[in-house]
Design a protein around this motif. Structure first.
Motif, PDB file in Angstrom:
ATOM      1  N   LYS A  35     -20.629  33.068-100.981  1.00  0.00           N
ATOM      2  CA  LYS A  35     -21.647  33.695-100.134  1.00  0.00           C
ATOM      3  C   LYS A  35     -23.051  33.203-100.493  1.00  0.00           C
ATOM      4  N   ILE A  36     -23.316  33.062-101.804  1.00  0.00           N
ATOM      5  CA  ILE A  36     -24.652  32.607-102.185  1.00  0.00           C
ATOM      6  C   ILE A  36     -24.834  31.135-101.825  1.00  0.00           C
ATOM      7  N   GLN A  37     -23.755  30.360-101.845  1.00  0.00           N
ATOM      8  CA  GLN A  37     -23.850  28.965-101.415  1.00  0.00           C
ATOM      9  C   GLN A  37     -24.135  28.866 -99.922  1.00  0.00           C
ATOM     10  N   ILE A  60     -21.411  15.346-110.857  1.00  0.00           N
ATOM     11  CA  ILE A  60     -21.067  14.523-109.700  1.00  0.00           C
ATOM     12  C   ILE A  60     -20.031  15.195-108.811  1.00  0.00           C
ATOM     13  N   GLU A  61     -19.154  16.001-109.401  1.00  0.00           N
ATOM     14  CA  GLU A  61     -18.109  16.650-108.619  1.00  0.00           C
ATOM     15  C   GLU A  61     -18.700  17.605-107.587  1.00  0.00           C
ATOM     16  N   LEU A  62     -19.627  18.454-108.014  1.00  0.00           N
ATOM     17  CA  LEU A  62     -20.252  19.391-107.081  1.00  0.00           C
ATOM     18  C   LEU A  62     -21.127  18.668-106.065  1.00  0.00           C
ATOM     19  N   ASP A  65     -18.869  17.322-103.434  1.00  0.00           N
ATOM     20  CA  ASP A  65     -18.263  18.374-102.611  1.00  0.00           C
ATOM     21  C   ASP A  65     -19.226  18.904-101.548  1.00  0.00           C
ATOM     22  N   PHE A  66     -20.529  18.685-101.768  1.00  0.00           N
ATOM     23  CA  PHE A  66     -21.531  19.231-100.852  1.00  0.00           C
ATOM     24  C   PHE A  66     -21.530  18.444 -99.551  1.00  0.00           C
ATOM     25  N   LEU A  79     -33.168  15.584 -97.090  1.00  0.00           N
ATOM     26  CA  LEU A  79     -32.506  16.279 -98.192  1.00  0.00           C
ATOM     27  C   LEU A  79     -32.016  15.236 -99.177  1.00  0.00           C
ATOM     28  N   LYS A  80     -32.477  15.351-100.417  1.00  0.00           N
ATOM     29  CA  LYS A  80     -32.080  14.407-101.457  1.00  0.00           C
ATOM     30  C   LYS A  80     -31.259  15.143-102.497  1.00  0.00           C
ATOM     31  N   LYS A  81     -30.100  14.580-102.866  1.00  0.00           N
ATOM     32  CA  LYS A  81     -29.210  15.178-103.864  1.00  0.00           C
ATOM     33  C   LYS A  81     -29.373  14.452-105.194  1.00  0.00           C
TER      34      LYS A  81
END
Length: 327
Positions: A35-37, A60-62, A65-66, A79-81
């Motif tokens: 929910k917070i995500q 790197i895994e998360l 997954d985004f 948007l930069k990750k």
């Protein structure tokens, strides 16, 4: 901030909003992490209407997954990750203070050692400085971003309850603290309020109580409910601010009062925990009757900015607000 000027206020033109992706299941619990995500995704979309977003992930895994395709990037706003190991989302407090040519880095101890571990959070300013390739100026002094508010005219606002708390810098006096803070931010005056909100595990951050909206005007929380735990905390602050006069420039502050959300004082919910973005202001709402009044107040205060509300009811259950999770 320019080379000689005062530390800039938050309504100045911004380049990027920094956020830290929610991942701490110890704090958010498995039932609420999703929910917070989703809340973060909604917030990111709102911010991208105004400016860029830098979103940090602990690994790197998360990051992989985004789902970035869900976001409407434009040629103007991206948007930069970025991968920077961290413990939790509260980047306002553990993140760096951005200057024009350097970063200020203060120590972070998770609001007086309340929520370990915080080692990764404490290292985030150094990681961001490395990522940006800029100079870093570090201080062996505990100071959270939500604890200080800047006028853009050389005045800093804070609370004694937080910054002078013995769980931060127990051996320092108010005068010694001022000797550290003033030259670090190139400010001239510090306004000390006694208290923040009740039941605030930050020990009274100023961003839940009062915010500068221009160099001489301040938005301050208030309640007329004498049974509310914050009544006796806020009234003295308002009276003090109304009487305060700049000792050198001799101007007084214009004080605009805003109500606290609803009648619940068990959580430190506050409309003062808003954020500036380029051309807009994003306001935390709490699914209560006072939300509409708060939004109307902000529309009157900022006629040239777009006012956007976002429900922070879930976020405040962890004790923080919109300003707390952004930098």
């Amino acid at each position: 901030m320019n080379k000689r000027g005062h530390y800039l206020a938050e309504w100045e033109k911004q380049h990027t909003t920094w956020l830290s992706w929610p991942h701490n299941e110890k704090e958010w619990k498995k039932k609420r992490i999703g929910k917070i995500q989703e809340f973060y995704k909604e917030l990111i979309k709102i911010i991208l209407d105004f400016q860029n977003v830098n979103l940090i992930f602990p690994n790197i895994e998360l990051l992989n997954d985004f789902e970035v395709r869900a976001y409407c990037n434009t040629p103007q706003h991206k948007l930069k990750k970025i991968i920077i190991p961290n413990n939790d989302v509260w980047i306002r407090d553990y993140g760096p203070f951005f200057m024009a040519q350097k970063i200020l880095d203060f120590e972070f101890n998770s609001w007086g050692g309340k929520f370990p571990p915080w080692d990764l959070d404490n290292n985030v300013p150094k990681e961001i400085a490395t990522y940006l390739g800029c100079e870093i100026e570090s201080y062996p002094f505990i100071l959270e971003g939500g604890a200080v508010e800047f006028s853009g005219d050389g005045v800093l606002l804070t609370t004694e309850e937080c910054v002078l708390n013995k769980n931060r810098n127990k051996n320092l006096t108010k005068e010694q603290v001022a000797q550290i803070i003033k030259p670090a931010f190139n400010i001239e005056e510090i306004i000390w309020l006694k208290h923040g909100l009740a039941n605030d595990h930050t020990d009274g951050h100023i961003d839940n109580v009062a915010r500068f909206i221009n160099k001489k005007t301040m938005l301050v929380c208030n309640t007329n409910n004498k049974k509310n735990k914050n009544y006796d905390r806020l009234r003295p602050s308002i009276e003090y601010l109304q009487k305060w006069q700049h000792p050198k420039k001799e101007y007084k502050l214009k004080i605009i009062e805003i109500p606290l959300p609803g009648n619940n004082d068990e959580l430190p919910s506050s409309y003062a925990n808003f954020i500036f973005v380029n051309g807009g202001v994003i306001i935390p709402t709490f699914n209560c009757k006072s939300d509409s009044l708060a939004l109307e107040i902000f529309k009157k205060i900022f006629p040239d900015r777009k006012i956007v509300g976002i429900d922070c009811s879930l976020l405040i259950q962890e004790g923080g607000g919109l300003h707390c999770i952004t930098k």
